[in-house]
Design a protein around this motif. Structure first.
Motif, mmCIF file in Angstrom:
data_model
loop_
_atom_site.group_PDB
_atom_site.id
_atom_site.type_symbol
_atom_site.label_atom_id
_atom_site.label_comp_id
_atom_site.label_asym_id
_atom_site.label_seq_id
_atom_site.Cartn_x
_atom_site.Cartn_y
_atom_site.Cartn_z
ATOM 1 N N UNK A 38 209.730 -35.546 -48.582
ATOM 2 C CA UNK A 38 210.597 -35.281 -47.070
ATOM 3 C C UNK A 38 209.747 -34.929 -45.797
ATOM 4 N N UNK A 39 208.699 -34.516 -46.080
ATOM 5 C CA UNK A 39 207.575 -33.764 -44.778
ATOM 6 C C UNK A 39 207.123 -34.876 -44.889
ATOM 7 N N UNK A 40 206.749 -36.237 -45.366
ATOM 8 C CA UNK A 40 205.911 -36.979 -44.612
ATOM 9 C C UNK A 40 207.178 -37.944 -44.092
ATOM 10 N N UNK A 41 208.400 -38.739 -44.792
ATOM 11 C CA UNK A 41 209.107 -39.696 -43.912
ATOM 12 C C UNK A 41 210.101 -38.831 -43.130
ATOM 13 N N UNK A 42 209.825 -37.657 -42.416
ATOM 14 C CA UNK A 42 210.247 -36.728 -41.755
ATOM 15 C C UNK A 42 209.387 -36.768 -40.145
ATOM 16 N N UNK A 67 200.342 -28.526 -47.167
ATOM 17 C CA UNK A 67 200.470 -29.037 -47.953
ATOM 18 C C UNK A 67 200.555 -29.050 -49.052
ATOM 19 N N UNK A 68 200.438 -30.399 -49.410
ATOM 20 C CA UNK A 68 201.033 -31.464 -49.936
ATOM 21 C C UNK A 68 200.180 -32.864 -49.862
ATOM 22 N N UNK A 69 198.964 -33.318 -50.281
ATOM 23 C CA UNK A 69 198.274 -34.511 -49.696
ATOM 24 C C UNK A 69 198.385 -34.989 -50.493
ATOM 25 N N UNK A 70 197.934 -36.580 -50.373
ATOM 26 C CA UNK A 70 197.413 -37.768 -51.197
ATOM 27 C C UNK A 70 195.584 -37.213 -50.774
ATOM 28 N N UNK A 97 199.816 -38.734 -59.518
ATOM 29 C CA UNK A 97 199.984 -38.147 -60.589
ATOM 30 C C UNK A 97 198.412 -37.711 -61.483
ATOM 31 N N UNK A 98 197.431 -39.005 -61.282
ATOM 32 C CA UNK A 98 196.555 -38.507 -62.577
ATOM 33 C C UNK A 98 195.773 -38.269 -62.156
ATOM 34 N N UNK A 99 195.193 -37.878 -60.620
ATOM 35 C CA UNK A 99 193.909 -36.804 -59.272
ATOM 36 C C UNK A 99 194.454 -35.756 -59.234
ATOM 37 N N UNK A 100 196.347 -34.806 -59.728
ATOM 38 C CA UNK A 100 196.843 -34.159 -59.070
ATOM 39 C C UNK A 100 198.232 -34.125 -59.611
ATOM 40 N N UNK A 101 197.800 -33.573 -61.267
ATOM 41 C CA UNK A 101 199.005 -33.897 -62.018
ATOM 42 C C UNK A 101 199.556 -32.241 -62.285
ATOM 43 N N UNK A 102 199.005 -31.925 -61.136
ATOM 44 C CA UNK A 102 199.650 -30.365 -61.072
ATOM 45 C C UNK A 102 200.432 -30.236 -59.606
ATOM 46 N N UNK A 103 199.829 -31.661 -58.294
ATOM 47 C CA UNK A 103 201.211 -30.529 -56.709
ATOM 48 C C UNK A 103 202.091 -32.137 -57.774
#
Length: 241
Positions: free
Chosen positions: A182-186, A192-195, A164-170
């Protein structure tokens, strides 16, 4: 009259019953083709007009069939709330509720009636086996879904904490982070979204390992239940012999 209608829609051993089944099945398949053609981006207005006319014709036939099936059913409510009853209704309902969700694609499930129409007994047995397998594994599936929902929440909350602190918009909230969960557990991982933080990447690795297990569990449950269903079916057949 009621008995004649019942024989028409439910008894496909007669000439009229077979003809009725074949006509309905043909209309189902043609309506699915028309629905697919309708989604093409460059079709002409004339083509759209003819597709609309054909859709109206199909809906009228399907509506009459639905009303007749409710009328001749020994227990109308049982048919209405059965699998086929719900599918039959959802296939025509969008026509009468313009501007709402379009469920016409659900008509594809009505193709299962062709097994009955063509007397494909072995497929009827296979469908029965799936039904029996679903009953056998129902509790395990419910427990699996509950555990999966728990992991989904933990994954969403965890990645929110790290990113959250590094990517507050995502990762603006746990709700926003749920898509990543969802996309990670599956194990799909659209990318499109990654840490980007070290903690987030380590956390992602752990979730991916858990995800591999989550993906394989349903397959194992279904395979086991189908095997048990076949054993039960064979045992019942041997007892009848």
């Amino acid at each position: 009259m009621k008995e004649k209608l019942r024989l028409l829609v439910e008894d496909n051993t007669t000439k009229n019953g077979k003809l009725f089944d074949y006509i309905i099945q043909a209309l189902i398949l043609l309506s699915l083709v028309a629905f697919s053609v309708e989604t093409l981006p460059d079709i002409t207005n004339e083509t759209k007009f003819y597709l609309d006319v054909f859709e109206t014709f199909c809906v009228i036939i399907f509506s009459l069939e639905y009303i007749i099936r409710v009328y001749v059913a020994e227990k109308p409510l049982k048919y209405i709330f059965s699998f086929y009853g719900v599918i039959d209704l959802m296939a025509i309902l969008p026509f009468y509720l313009k501007g709402t969700l379009d469920f016409r694609a659900l008509r594809v499930f009505r193709v299962f009636r062709i097994f009955r129409a063509l007397k494909l007994i072995r497929y009827n047995k296979a469908l029965h086996r799936f039904h029996l397998a679903a009953k056998l594994v129902r509790e395990e599936i419910i427990l699996f879904l509950i555990v999966t929902a728990i992991f989904m929440f933990l994954a969403s909350a965890g990645i929110y904490y790290f990113e959250n602190e590094a990517q507050p918009e995502v990762f603006a909230s746990i709700f926003h982070s749920a898509w990543w969960a969802v996309v990670t557990l599956t194990t799909v991982g659209y990318g499109d979204v990654y840490p980007i933080t070290t903690g987030g990447k380590i956390f992602t690795f752990c979730i991916l390992i858990i995800g591999v297990g989550i993906v394989t569990i349903p397959a194992g449950l279904v395979a086991t239940s189908l095997s048990k269903a076949r054993e039960i079916e064979e045992r019942d057949d041997s007892q009848l012999e």
